[in-house]
Design a protein around this motif. Structure first.
Motif, mmCIF file in Angstrom:
data_model
loop_
_atom_site.group_PDB
_atom_site.id
_atom_site.type_symbol
_atom_site.label_atom_id
_atom_site.label_comp_id
_atom_site.label_asym_id
_atom_site.label_seq_id
_atom_site.Cartn_x
_atom_site.Cartn_y
_atom_site.Cartn_z
ATOM 1 N N ARG A 165 49.430 48.523 43.426
ATOM 2 C CA ARG A 165 48.234 49.253 43.016
ATOM 3 C C ARG A 165 48.601 50.473 42.145
ATOM 4 N NH1 ARG A 165 43.023 50.300 44.702
ATOM 5 N NH2 ARG A 165 42.473 52.481 44.982
ATOM 6 N N GLU A 177 45.766 43.004 41.978
ATOM 7 C CA GLU A 177 44.436 42.377 41.873
ATOM 8 C C GLU A 177 44.538 41.329 40.768
ATOM 9 O OE1 GLU A 177 41.938 45.846 41.246
ATOM 10 O OE2 GLU A 177 42.624 46.743 43.112
ATOM 11 N N HIS A 231 45.208 47.534 38.271
ATOM 12 C CA HIS A 231 45.857 47.427 39.585
ATOM 13 C C HIS A 231 46.522 46.048 39.672
ATOM 14 C CE1 HIS A 231 42.618 50.433 41.125
ATOM 15 N NE2 HIS A 231 43.729 51.088 40.796
ATOM 16 N N HIS A 276 38.790 44.360 38.050
ATOM 17 C CA HIS A 276 39.408 44.680 39.351
ATOM 18 C C HIS A 276 39.124 43.596 40.381
ATOM 19 C CE1 HIS A 276 40.616 48.962 38.769
ATOM 20 N NE2 HIS A 276 39.860 48.789 37.714
ATOM 21 N N GLU A 277 39.815 43.753 41.539
ATOM 22 C CA GLU A 277 39.486 42.971 42.729
ATOM 23 C C GLU A 277 39.509 43.932 43.916
ATOM 24 O OE1 GLU A 277 40.299 38.733 42.957
ATOM 25 O OE2 GLU A 277 42.317 39.258 42.316
HETATM 26 ZN ZN LIG Z 1 41.292 47.862 41.489
#
Ligand SMILES: [Zn+2]
Length: 372
Positions: A146, A85, A82, A213-214
């Motif tokens: 995203r 992130e 994503h 991820h974030e």
């Molecule tokens: Zn993510």
């Protein structure tokens, strides 16, 4: 010449200038940013080397391969699933630029969903990127979306049906790489990218897969490691070691009925041990103020601080915020501890890596000190 004609000519001129300037910015987002791999890099492959169907598509992406002198296990690091992130992409770049491998093999993808790096999410007001100071000057990094760019995959259906489970999600999730695993050979571009990553894991017999991820600070699964049942032992060992270093991190088990995610499907469909890590990104959340490059890098936001003080968040949030230095340091430490835990549980198949700065070093020196 009539007054209206003059106005029309002026407006056409202004519009042309706007198109030239914005067009150039949009075009820049399709170009690769430079990465300077460490001397231990063995080769750069493409995801299409593992799945031909990605060749000459906007989903094809670089796979950085590092090999130690001694044979051992293998790990795949997925950055940029994503692109909104940023600690994910930046951690993977930091690995490519610093990694030393003595035993085993390390595979790194910095832009797992490459198409999603070519645009921003609509109506989020996100900048195209952010800057980090390094010893040799300022470097630019992309802040993307995203999801896969709609110019590469269009239109979205009303309902996204996940191919192997039949699970139904909202149509826009069709372009979310982390809802597309294990992927499909003859599917959408996003499903093909997922299929390419699954093929890489199968062909290279990857032991460990770590997806970075974030999430926004108000999201419950944060500062967390998500593990498939098969990876639970590795995750528990790694989390204990991180907690000994005073890094707060929680273990979350991958839900069995939530499909398309790397930690679920890669565990169900391949032999790899899949893990996913989340850090807190204030630039992604709904409570944030203006979305600027500073917010991405410094991670300081007064409204989040207020929400944190009121106990509404799932992470601590004070005046220091959550800077990118800290978020990348969490991911790098997490990867190192996961690899160590794997080594403890798989003797003879160790992956021995070095060259990656420790948590405190990264907080004190900043990430820029470790980017070439
Ligand atoms: Zn993510």
């Amino acid at each position: 010449m009539g007054k209206h004609r003059i106005i029309a000519i002026i407006l056409t001129g202004v519009m042309t200038l706007v198109i030239i300037f914005t067009g150039r910015e949009f075009k820049d987002m399709h170009a690769d940013i430079p990465i300077f791999p460490s001397d231990d890099l063995a080769e750069v492959k493409m995801l299409s080397d593992y799945f031909e169907g990605l060749k000459n598509t906007p989903g094809d992406t670089q796979v950085y391969v590092f090999e130690g002198e001694e044979e051992g296990g293998s790990v795949l690091i997925l950055g940029g699933t994503h692109p909104n992130e940023p600690s994910s992409n930046l951690t993977s770049i930091l690995f490519v630029e610093n990694l030393k491998v003595d035993k085993g093999r390390v595979f790194v993808i910095t832009e797992s969903n490459k198409s999603a790096f070519t645009h921003n999410d609509p109506q989020e007001g996100s900048p195209h990127g952010y800057y980090i100071e390094t010893a040799s000057g300022q470097r630019f990094f992309k802040y993307g979306s995203r999801a896969t760019n709609p110019i590469h995959q269009w239109p979205d259906p009303d309902v996204y049906v996940h191919a192997s489970s039949g699970q139904q999600l909202s149509g826009s999730e069709t372009r979310n790489l982390n809802r597309a695993y294990p992927g499909r050979e003859d599917g959408t571009l996003t499903e093909k990218v997922a299929y390419g990553i699954t093929s890489l894991i199968n062909k290279e017999q990857i032991d460990l897969t770590i997806d970075l991820h974030e999430a926004s600070p108000e999201y419950p699964v944060i500062n967390a490691m998500v593990a498939h049942e098969t990876s639970a032992d590795i995750a528990s060992f790694a989390i204990l070691e991180m907690q000994f270093q005073s890094i707060e991190i929680a273990l979350e088990m991958s839900p069995k009925n939530l499909h398309g995610l790397s930690h679920r499907e890669l565990g169900d469909f391949t032999e790899t041990y899949p893990l996913l890590m989340e850090t807190a990104n204030p630039a992604q959340g709904r409570l944030r103020g203006a979305t600027s490059a500073e917010l991405i890098v410094e991670g300081i936001d007064p409204i989040y601080e207020k929400a944190g003080n009121a106990g509404f968040l799932f992470v601590k949030f004070d005046e220091n915020g959550h800077p990118l230095n800290e978020r990348v340091a969490r991911h790098t430490t997490g990867i190192i501890e996961i690899v160590k835990a794997f080594n403890c549980l798989n003797s003879g198949k160790e992956i021995i890596i070095g060259g990656i700065p420790g948590y405190d070093d990264m907080l004190q020196q900043g990430i820029g000190a470790y980017l070439r």
